[in-house]
Design an enzyme around this catalytic site. Structure first.
Site, mmCIF file in Angstrom:
data_model
loop_
_atom_site.group_PDB
_atom_site.id
_atom_site.type_symbol
_atom_site.label_atom_id
_atom_site.label_comp_id
_atom_site.label_asym_id
_atom_site.label_seq_id
_atom_site.Cartn_x
_atom_site.Cartn_y
_atom_site.Cartn_z
ATOM 1 N N LEU A 199 35.525 17.917 28.125
ATOM 2 C CA LEU A 199 36.632 17.539 28.803
ATOM 3 C C LEU A 199 36.853 16.506 28.387
ATOM 4 O O LEU A 199 36.624 15.141 29.588
ATOM 5 C CB LEU A 199 36.511 17.932 30.245
ATOM 6 C CG LEU A 199 36.103 20.036 30.312
ATOM 7 C CD1 LEU A 199 36.477 20.499 31.583
ATOM 8 C CD2 LEU A 199 36.581 20.995 29.263
ATOM 9 N N GLY A 240 29.092 17.755 34.507
ATOM 10 C CA GLY A 240 29.890 17.908 35.322
ATOM 11 C C GLY A 240 30.938 18.669 34.505
ATOM 12 O O GLY A 240 31.555 19.613 34.876
ATOM 13 N N ASP A 241 31.762 17.993 33.110
ATOM 14 C CA ASP A 241 32.734 18.317 32.322
ATOM 15 C C ASP A 241 31.856 18.444 30.738
ATOM 16 O O ASP A 241 32.843 18.472 30.444
ATOM 17 C CB ASP A 241 34.053 17.818 32.788
ATOM 18 C CG ASP A 241 33.493 16.362 32.281
ATOM 19 O OD1 ASP A 241 32.546 16.130 31.676
ATOM 20 O OD2 ASP A 241 34.053 15.208 31.867
ATOM 21 N N GLU A 242 31.036 18.975 31.074
ATOM 22 C CA GLU A 242 30.021 19.520 29.947
ATOM 23 C C GLU A 242 29.926 20.393 29.248
ATOM 24 O O GLU A 242 28.691 21.003 30.628
ATOM 25 C CB GLU A 242 28.865 18.408 29.541
ATOM 26 C CG GLU A 242 29.435 16.577 28.773
ATOM 27 C CD GLU A 242 27.437 15.792 29.167
ATOM 28 O OE1 GLU A 242 27.328 15.693 28.222
ATOM 29 O OE2 GLU A 242 27.508 15.171 29.879
#
Lengths: 344, 171
Positions: A199, A240-242
């Protein structure tokens, strides 16, 4: 010499399934339990081998033939229904006065007690029949209890596994589940494509609007990704945002590119959170299993990583396919070592 | 119940091995929950094991002990061995039946499982019903570390009793 009646009275008490035969092989007397098996058909007077069929040893049809196998174990069954199987032994009486046959149920005991409604009084006190029945029931009861325990444990195990393979925040698969799936696909030489999605601007959402907003965004992102993929594709949150998306049997670059573009477009749609609006985007690197002779999970993830890195370098919201020229622009990939990596 | 007993586990499984102290904790929590003394609860447990349809298999196994109540009482000496035949690591304290008069018996429960004599009183009472016999059962103290149950048989065929068909299998 004991009279025939005395002998019968003795046998009746010792072996309630005896048969007393005369020289010609006709039944003279039978024990009460044996007669109970054919209540409407008095056995006395009938020819033994017409009542029973000798299964082993075979092809014996005469009384002298029977006497010749005296002492050996006989396997018999009734000629009429129900053909209850019986075991027996024949012993000749002295002075050619006939023979005594003692019969027992052997393994057919379970059916026999049911078919003939036998009770413990039908067995001799030394017969192990009742103990055998006890043992069968005891084992069945113990097995049944074990079986229900196993079912409960299996249910608990499935639930625990499910939990161990699920990312609790988004409901997507987690890193461990993704590793398993990738391992399975590579060992079975299946064809697939793998996208590594990261993201953009997510950190800004977290920093300015707080973790609750960040969590909300991740849940919306997860929903979009599930909607944009097929049921048997894999969507996993690996950091986390992957995210990693695995497309079974898909190699077509045009379709993969359109899926990636659509994902980016939809992820760029503003996400309302309370009175605020969160805006993010995504960068994607894609690799196809056909780009390797024998794909290894670490190798595939590393390649997807390189493609993602390349996409990030050309600005946000890009999608790049892996190609060999990308190799080692960035050294060892963190993702392929199983760690999370922040490209933002 | 398992919560009240502070075991740190949710399910107490019939076919798993637990520490004796854990079993006692569960029983004590049960007695507290029911607001009744533990020996009484254990007697009810014994009665439940014989008379509840859920544990019909156990009633049948006990009925294999004899064709009437007296024969059944005499078969109790073999009960621990019979239990071990069914579940090899289930060891019950040894039991010893003494016949004092035609209708007077005592059953000595040897040590090994605290409260076992209470469970046995429940079992024997329910089995008397099962055979249709009328019997009086009570604790009659200790002999060393063993507990003694006195059994007075008032009538062997007081009622019809429940049927026992060798060929039927439990549910």
């Amino acid at each position: 010499m004991i009279s025939q009646d005395d002998l019968a009275a003795l046998l009746e008490r010792l072996c309630p399934m005896f048969v007393l035969l005369d020289q010609s092989g006709h039944v003279q007397q039978v024990g009460p339990t044996l007669q109970k098996l054919r209540p409407d058909q008095p056995m006395a007077g009938q020819r033994f081998l017409e009542l029973f069929e000798l299964m082993r040893p075979r092809s014996i049809s005469t009384m002298p033939g029977l006497l010749a196998v005296s002492g050996a174990k006989l396997h018999l069954q009734f000629r009429d229904e129900p053909h209850t199987a019986l075991k027996g032994i024949i012993v000749p009486l002295p002075d050619d006065a006939g023979a005594v046959v003692n019969l027992s149920f052997g393994i057919s005991i379970l059916d026999a007690v049911r078919d003939y409604a036998l009770t413990s009084a039908d067995f001799s006190g030394t017969d192990l029949a009742i103990e055998l029945l006890y043992l069968v029931e005891a084992k069945s009861a113990a097995m049944e209890a074990s079986r229900t325990l196993n079912l409960r444990l299996q249910g608990a195990m499935i639930a625990a596994e499910e939990q161990a393979y699920t990312d609790t925040l988004t409901g997507l698969k987690n890193r461990r589940a993704m590793d398993h799936i990738l391992e399975r696909l590579t060992t079975s030489s299946a064809s697939f494509a793998l996208m590594h999605l990261d993201l953009d601007f997510f950190k800004a959402v977290n920093d300015t609007l707080g973790h609750a907003a960040g969590d909300h965004v991740l849940q919306q992102v997860a929903r979009v990704m599930v909607e944009e993929t097929r049921g048997d594709d894999t969507v996993a949150r690996v950091g986390g945002d992957e995210f990693v998306l695995i497309f079974n049997g898909l190699q077509d670059k045009v379709r993969l590119d359109s899926i990636a573009s659509r994902l980016i477009t939809r992820l760029e749609e503003p996400i309302p959170f309370q009175s605020d609006v969160c805006r993010i985007s995504a960068s994607i690197g894609t690799v196809q299993s056909s780009q390797f002779n024998t794909p290894e999970p670490a190798e595939v993830l590393h390649a997807a990583d390189l493609a993602l890195y390349s996409a990030k370098r050309s600005g946000r919201a890009c999608h790049h396919f892996y190609d060999r020229s990308m190799s080692d622009l960035m050294g060892t990939s963190a993702l392929s070592k199983g760690e999370t990596q922040d490209h933002t | 119940m398992t919560e009240a007993a502070n075991l740190g586990l949710v399910e107490f499984e019939a076919m798993l091995m637990y520490d004796d102290s854990m079993t006692l904790q569960v029983l004590e929590a049960m007695a507290e929950e029911l607001g009744r003394p533990l020996p009484e609860v254990l007697e009810d447990l014994g009665t439940y094991l014989v008379s509840n349809p859920n544990t019909e298999a156990l009633r049948r196994l006990l009925r294999f002990g004899g064709v009437n109540y007296v024969e059944f009482l005499h078969s109790l000496d073999d009960l621990p061995d019979r239990a071990r035949l069914a579940v090899s690591d289930l060891s019950l304290p040894s039991l010893e039946l003494d016949e004092h008069a035609q209708n007077e018996f005592s059953l000595t429960c040897h040590p090994g499982l605290p409260g076992f004599e209470s469970v046995m009183i429940g079992v024997l009472r329910a089995m008397a019903d099962d055979y249709g016999a009328l019997a009086m059962l009570e604790h009659s103290g200790s002999r060393g570390a063993s507990k003694v149950i006195s059994i007075t048989l008032i009538e062997t065929s007081f009622a019809e009793g429940r049927s026992f068909d060798l060929g039927a299998t439990a549910r």
